[in-house]
Design a protein around this motif. Sequence first.
Motif, mmCIF file in Angstrom:
data_model
loop_
_atom_site.group_PDB
_atom_site.id
_atom_site.type_symbol
_atom_site.label_atom_id
_atom_site.label_comp_id
_atom_site.label_asym_id
_atom_site.label_seq_id
_atom_site.Cartn_x
_atom_site.Cartn_y
_atom_site.Cartn_z
ATOM 1 N N ASP A 197 0.629 -1.026 0.077
ATOM 2 C CA ASP A 197 0.090 -0.147 -0.150
ATOM 3 C C ASP A 197 0.817 1.360 0.166
ATOM 4 N N ARG A 200 2.176 1.839 -3.450
ATOM 5 C CA ARG A 200 1.132 2.357 -4.472
ATOM 6 C C ARG A 200 0.889 3.869 -4.154
ATOM 7 N N THR A 236 -12.141 -10.527 1.607
ATOM 8 C CA THR A 236 -11.843 -8.998 1.447
ATOM 9 C C THR A 236 -12.623 -8.362 2.662
ATOM 10 N N ASP A 241 -8.489 -3.957 0.122
ATOM 11 C CA ASP A 241 -8.197 -4.264 -1.433
ATOM 12 C C ASP A 241 -6.757 -5.069 -1.477
ATOM 13 N N HIS A 243 -6.319 -7.808 -2.672
ATOM 14 C CA HIS A 243 -6.239 -8.719 -3.971
ATOM 15 C C HIS A 243 -5.894 -7.557 -5.326
ATOM 16 N N LYS A 244 -6.263 -6.228 -5.000
ATOM 17 C CA LYS A 244 -5.939 -5.270 -6.153
ATOM 18 C C LYS A 244 -4.345 -5.085 -6.072
ATOM 19 N N VAL A 247 -2.708 -8.125 -7.790
ATOM 20 C CA VAL A 247 -2.928 -7.951 -9.304
ATOM 21 C C VAL A 247 -1.918 -6.881 -9.751
ATOM 22 N N ASP A 248 -1.957 -5.597 -9.232
ATOM 23 C CA ASP A 248 -1.266 -4.494 -9.979
ATOM 24 C C ASP A 248 0.165 -4.553 -9.930
ATOM 25 N N TYR A 268 -8.975 -14.880 -9.723
ATOM 26 C CA TYR A 268 -8.072 -13.668 -9.814
ATOM 27 C C TYR A 268 -8.078 -13.127 -11.389
ATOM 28 N N GLU A 271 -4.997 -11.429 -15.745
ATOM 29 C CA GLU A 271 -3.921 -10.304 -15.541
ATOM 30 C C GLU A 271 -3.124 -10.653 -14.335
ATOM 31 N N ALA A 272 -3.611 -11.031 -13.144
ATOM 32 C CA ALA A 272 -2.820 -11.312 -12.153
ATOM 33 C C ALA A 272 -1.556 -12.143 -12.090
#
Length: 277
Positions: A197, A200, A236, A241, A243-244, A247-248, A268, A271-272
Motif C-alpha cells: 500500500d 502504491r 475482502t 483491497d 487482491h487489487k 494484481v497491480d 483472480y 491479469e494477475a
Amino acid sequence: MKVRWVILLFIVALFLWGLWADYSVTISQFFLERKSVAVQEAGSWGDTFGAFTALISTLGTVIVIVTLNVQRRAIRDQALDLHRQRFESHFFELLKLARELKAELSYEYSDAFFRQRRAQDFTTGIVAPSSSAKLVKVVKGGDAFQATIDDYRFHITQSEKYFRSFKSLGESYLKHIHPRAEPTFSPYFRLIYTILDRLRSDKVLTASEKHQYARLLRSQLTSTELTMIAVNATATSLSKDMHKLLVDFRMLKYLPQTSLYKRLRHAYGEEAFQPRD
C-alpha cells in the motif's frame, strides 16, 4: 537552466561591459583632444551610458533569477533523494519485521483434516508425511504456511461445492482457516499489505521504481507464502483491497501450478499472473 549557462551569461555580460568601457575611454580622449566640441554634444553622448547600464542591470537580474531557480531545483532534487533513501531504509526494515513475524507463526490443523491425515494418504494432491515422520497438530514458523494450504485444500475438496469463484474461496477461508490462523497470521498479512500500500500511494517514486521494490518483496517470499497471501486476500472483509495490490504488482505470476493455483487463477483472472509491460 544549468549552471554552465549562468556562467556563460555572466562572461558575456562582463565581455560587453569591457568593450563598452574601452569604447568610453576612447571617446573621452576624442572629446579632450577636440576642445571645440560643444559641451551639449558630450552630454548627449554621456546619456547613452544609461541604456547600457540598464542592459547590464537586466542581465544581472536574469542571472540572479536563474541562480535561484538552479538552487531551487537542487534543493528539490536533494529532498527527493532523501525521500528515496528514507523509503528504502523503511522498506528493508519492514522486510526484516516480516521475517521475524514469519518465525512466530503458529497453525493448528482442523480436527477433520488431522484425523484423515493420520489415517491415510490423500487423493487430493496433498502429500501425506512418511511413516517415519512425526505428525504434530500444531505447526510453527515458516512451515505453518504449508500447513494452512494443506488444511485449506482439504476443506475445499471435501465440499460438494466447486470453489473457483473469488467469493467462494474467501468464504471457505473465513470458515475453516481464519479462526485458527488469525492470532499469528493476521499481523503478517497486515504487514505485507502495508508494504504494498505504501508503494502504491508514494508520490515520489516512479512507476518503474515501485515495481522494482515489489519484485524485491516478491523475491523474499516463498511460493507457499504467496499462495496463502492470495487466499487470504479473497476474504475482502479482512484484507480490504489486498487482491487489487496483488494484481497491480503482479505478485502471483510465479506461483507453482498446483490444483489450488488453478482455482486462484480462475478467481483472480489472467491479469494477475501476467508479466507487467
